[in-house]
Design a protein around this motif. Structure first.
Motif, PDB file in Angstrom:
ATOM      1  N   LEU A 290       0.827  -1.204   0.000  1.00 21.05           N
ATOM      2  CA  LEU A 290       0.000   0.000   0.000  1.00 21.05           C
ATOM      3  C   LEU A 290       0.863   1.256   0.000  1.00 21.05           C
ATOM      4  CD1 LEU A 290      -2.665  -1.261   2.517  1.00 21.05           C
ATOM      5  CD2 LEU A 290      -3.108  -0.637   0.155  1.00 21.05           C
ATOM      6  N   GLY A 291       2.145   1.081  -0.270  1.00 23.61           N
ATOM      7  CA  GLY A 291       3.021   2.234  -0.394  1.00 23.61           C
ATOM      8  C   GLY A 291       3.644   2.682   0.917  1.00 23.61           C
TER       9      GLY A 291
ATOM     10  N   ASN B  60       5.332  -4.473  -9.221  1.00 25.50           N
ATOM     11  CA  ASN B  60       5.324  -3.375  -8.244  1.00 25.50           C
ATOM     12  C   ASN B  60       6.518  -3.491  -7.302  1.00 25.50           C
ATOM     13  OD1 ASN B  60       4.451  -5.528  -6.726  1.00 25.50           O
ATOM     14  ND2 ASN B  60       2.877  -4.383  -5.623  1.00 25.50           N
TER      15      ASN B  60
ATOM     16  N   THR C 100       7.828   3.455  -2.979  1.00 30.84           N
ATOM     17  CA  THR C 100       6.558   3.546  -2.250  1.00 30.84           C
ATOM     18  C   THR C 100       5.490   4.183  -3.131  1.00 30.84           C
ATOM     19  OG1 THR C 100       7.323   5.617  -1.274  1.00 30.84           O
ATOM     20  CG2 THR C 100       7.576   3.647   0.048  1.00 30.84           C
TER      21      THR C 100
ATOM     22  N   ARG D  60       4.206   1.690  -5.642  1.00 32.15           N
ATOM     23  CA  ARG D  60       3.272   0.698  -5.092  1.00 32.15           C
ATOM     24  C   ARG D  60       1.896   1.293  -4.834  1.00 32.15           C
ATOM     25  NH1 ARG D  60       7.807  -1.576  -1.270  1.00 32.15           N
ATOM     26  NH2 ARG D  60       8.948  -2.865  -2.764  1.00 32.15           N
ATOM     27  N   THR D  61       1.803   2.606  -4.721  1.00 33.26           N
ATOM     28  CA  THR D  61       0.462   3.182  -4.628  1.00 33.26           C
ATOM     29  C   THR D  61      -0.183   3.250  -6.010  1.00 33.26           C
ATOM     30  OG1 THR D  61       1.219   5.460  -4.886  1.00 33.26           O
ATOM     31  CG2 THR D  61       1.080   4.607  -2.647  1.00 33.26           C
TER      32      THR D  61
ATOM     33  N   GLY E 220      -4.015   2.696   4.016  1.00 35.62           N
ATOM     34  CA  GLY E 220      -3.268   3.296   2.910  1.00 35.62           C
ATOM     35  C   GLY E 220      -3.363   4.814   2.903  1.00 35.62           C
TER      36      GLY E 220
ATOM     37  N   LEU F 195      -7.228  -1.470  -0.920  1.00 32.76           N
ATOM     38  CA  LEU F 195      -6.434  -1.033  -2.061  1.00 32.76           C
ATOM     39  C   LEU F 195      -7.132   0.093  -2.820  1.00 32.76           C
ATOM     40  CD1 LEU F 195      -3.909  -1.600  -3.633  1.00 32.76           C
ATOM     41  CD2 LEU F 195      -5.072  -3.488  -4.763  1.00 32.76           C
TER      42      LEU F 195
ATOM     43  N   ILE G 194      -6.577   4.003  -2.142  1.00 33.44           N
ATOM     44  CA  ILE G 194      -5.454   4.802  -2.632  1.00 33.44           C
ATOM     45  C   ILE G 194      -5.486   4.948  -4.148  1.00 33.44           C
ATOM     46  CG2 ILE G 194      -3.950   4.335  -0.665  1.00 33.44           C
ATOM     47  CD1 ILE G 194      -2.555   2.221  -2.350  1.00 33.44           C
TER      48      ILE G 194
END
Lengths: 285, 257
Positions: A178-179, B57, B87, B90-91, B114, B167, B170
């Motif tokens: 989720l970053g 990712n 990061t 991955r968003t 998130g 998920l 975001i």
């Protein structure tokens, strides 16, 4: 013949297992037997909450020692818990696994150093530094807290690492996906999931700190005294028993056993809390 | 008359080799992921399909000793270029895992995770997005009265949809799904598949699946992988009805795998 061997092995193992248990039981019974009658005869309130410890006058109030033990333990926690927990986080989340696998046993080796060595270092190195920089006798509550704080590190670090590593990797992956950064993942998920294990590690560390004797005798100064500042000399419950047992007789001797009863109860409580915390973690999985 | 679909390219994978230490898990893989399309990866266990998915990712970064060469482009940008913010990547390219992996937190905190990671803390804004995402994952009605309960108490299929909702908050551009139904029963699987088709309107989806029927039901494009190689990549209908490679035919007809 084979069956006979099996039975014999079983017997022998049972006896060895019970010898450990009965050792514990005997010690507990002995201490209770020697100490409890005194507590009731002298009066629980008078014993626990009076500040007068004058054995030659028949006065046995252990309040200053209780306060000192609590302060020393709290001090050890203030020194040792953050160092230990953050150290464990660093080693488990930020250190490559192979490096961690070398460092963790090395830290655990700290637990193998005899406590008299810690005490010796406290007397020779730490106390003079405190005396020179902050004043006071040097041998003090502060010195005892620092030495004990270091002594509980292996317990805190080792158990914390184990509980952090037991957090399923899938939680971390979910967070990264989720970053999240490593630190976000660590404090928002990993630590929350391993909280009870970390708390257990601190409680077990406390148990170790409150029971430690030799190092404390060497660095705490040992005057029977309710401390006003961390620089004051203090005497803990354990130190009190160790210092006076060689010449104590009669009531005095019983009073020392009663001090042991108090310690025993405190440690049983701490260990139960730790095992409750650990069990809670297992149920959650 | 194949209904070949030509949507804009979202991701482009070219000549990707990936090594776990000395073991080569991906061998010169090429693939194109089109926008608003479901792309499926099939193949027997250990063929590298999950590895390929996780390369998209950079989840493989978490495994020590992984080396990757070749190019993976997201909107024409190489995601492995130096200085790439992983990061942020991955968003944009989010992931749903094989086993539902909600955090040991409340349902609400799971979905809000998130957003909080991204620094959004406004109560009203959080509430709004959490609700919208739960609605989008078809989970709102089941959980709206127990948002403060632990997410771990939900049944597995709801946990998986919670992971989808988590998920959606975001707003990723691409959703990677690594065998998202492998721990679910057929009815729950059907719900997730319907959800995927719904999500395709707004998202680009890449799914890894063990289940060939699933690939043929939901996907528009399918890649068949074997031992780290992309054996065949084509639109799903063609791949399943008239595969061009013998290996593909053997697999989809059930000769091995």
């Amino acid at each position: 013949m084979k069956l006979f061997g099996e039975k014999a092995v079983r017997r022998i193992l049972m006896v060895t297992a019970f010898s450990a248990l009965s050792g514990l039981l005997l010690i507990a019974l002995f201490i209770l037997n020697e100490g409890l009658p005194f507590i009731f005869k002298y009066g629980i309130k008078e014993f626990l909450f009076s500040s007068d410890w004058y054995p030659h006058l028949g006065k046995f109030g252990i309040y200053p020692m209780i306060v000192a033990s609590l302060w020393v333990t709290l001090g050890a926690m203030i020194v040792g818990a953050p160092l230990g927990v953050f150290g464990a986080i660093f080693l488990s989340e930020y250190t490559p696994r192979p490096v961690m696998k070398i460092i963790k046993p090395t830290i655990e080796l700290l637990a193998a150093i005899p406590s008299v060595v810690y005490g010796f270092i406290g007397v020779m190195v730490l106390a003079p530094i405190i005396r020179a920089n902050f004043g006071g006798p040097g041998l003090s509550l502060l010195a005892a807290s620092i030495i004990l704080g270091i002594m509980i590190l292996p317990t805190v670090i080792s158990i914390s690492i184990d509980s952090i590593l037991a957090v399923p990797q899938s939680y971390r992956e979910g967070s990264y996906a989720l970053g999240a950064t490593t630190w976000q993942t660590t404090h928002m998920v990993t630590i929350k999931a391993s909280k009870s294990g970390i708390i257990a590690s601190i409680i077990l560390g406390l148990g170790r700190a409150i029971g430690e004797t030799m190092a404390v005798i060497m660095v705490a100064g040992n005057s029977v005294n309710i401390p006003n500042t961390p620089l004051d000399s203090v005497r803990t419950l354990t130190a009190n028993i160790a210092l006076e047992m060689s010449y104590a007789t009669g009531m005095h001797r019983q009073a020392l056993f009663a001090t042991g009863v108090v310690l025993l109860i405190v440690i049983i409580i701490l260990n139960s809390l730790a095992s409750v915390a650990i069990r809670k973690r297992m149920v959650k999985r | 008359m194949e209904s070949k679909i030509f949507a804009p390219l979202k991701m482009e994978i070219s000549n990707v080799d990936l090594f776990y230490g000395k073991f080569q898990a991906l061998k010169s893989v090429n693939m194109a992921v089109q926008q608003n399309i479901i792309t499926a990866l099939i193949g027997p266990s250990g063929c590298g399909k999950s590895t390929l998915l996780r390369a998209l990712n950079r989840m493989n970064d978490l495994i020590p000793g992984v080396k990757i060469t070749g190019k993976i482009l997201l909107d024409q940008t190489d995601i492995y270029k130096s200085g790439m913010a992983v990061t942020e990547l991955r968003t944009r390219v989010g992931m749903v895992f094989q086993r539902p992996n909600p955090f040991p937190l409340s349902i609400y905190d799971n979905v809000a995770y998130g957003l909080r990671v991204a620094g959004i803390t406004g109560k009203k804004e959080l509430n709004e997005i959490v609700e919208k995402s739960l609605v989008g994952a078809w989970l709102w009605d089941q959980v709206k009265d127990k948002l403060n309960r632990s997410a771990l108490d939900l049944p597995l299929d709801q946990q998986q949809r919670l992971c989808v909702a988590r998920l959606l908050t975001i707003q990723p551009e691409v959703i990677l799904m690594d065998e998202p139904c492998s721990s679910l029963d057929p009815i729950a699987t059907m719900k997730i598949e319907e959800l995927m088709i719904e999500l395709k309107k707004n998202y680009t989806i890449v799914i890894v699946t063990h289940n060939m029927q699933q690939a043929s039901r939901v996907s528009d494009y399918t890649g068949y992988m074997l031992l780290g190689e992309m054996i065949e990549f084509n639109d799903t209908k063609t791949l399943f009805t008239r595969p061009s490679k013998q290996l593909t035919e053997d697999y989809i007809s059930g000769k091995y795998g």
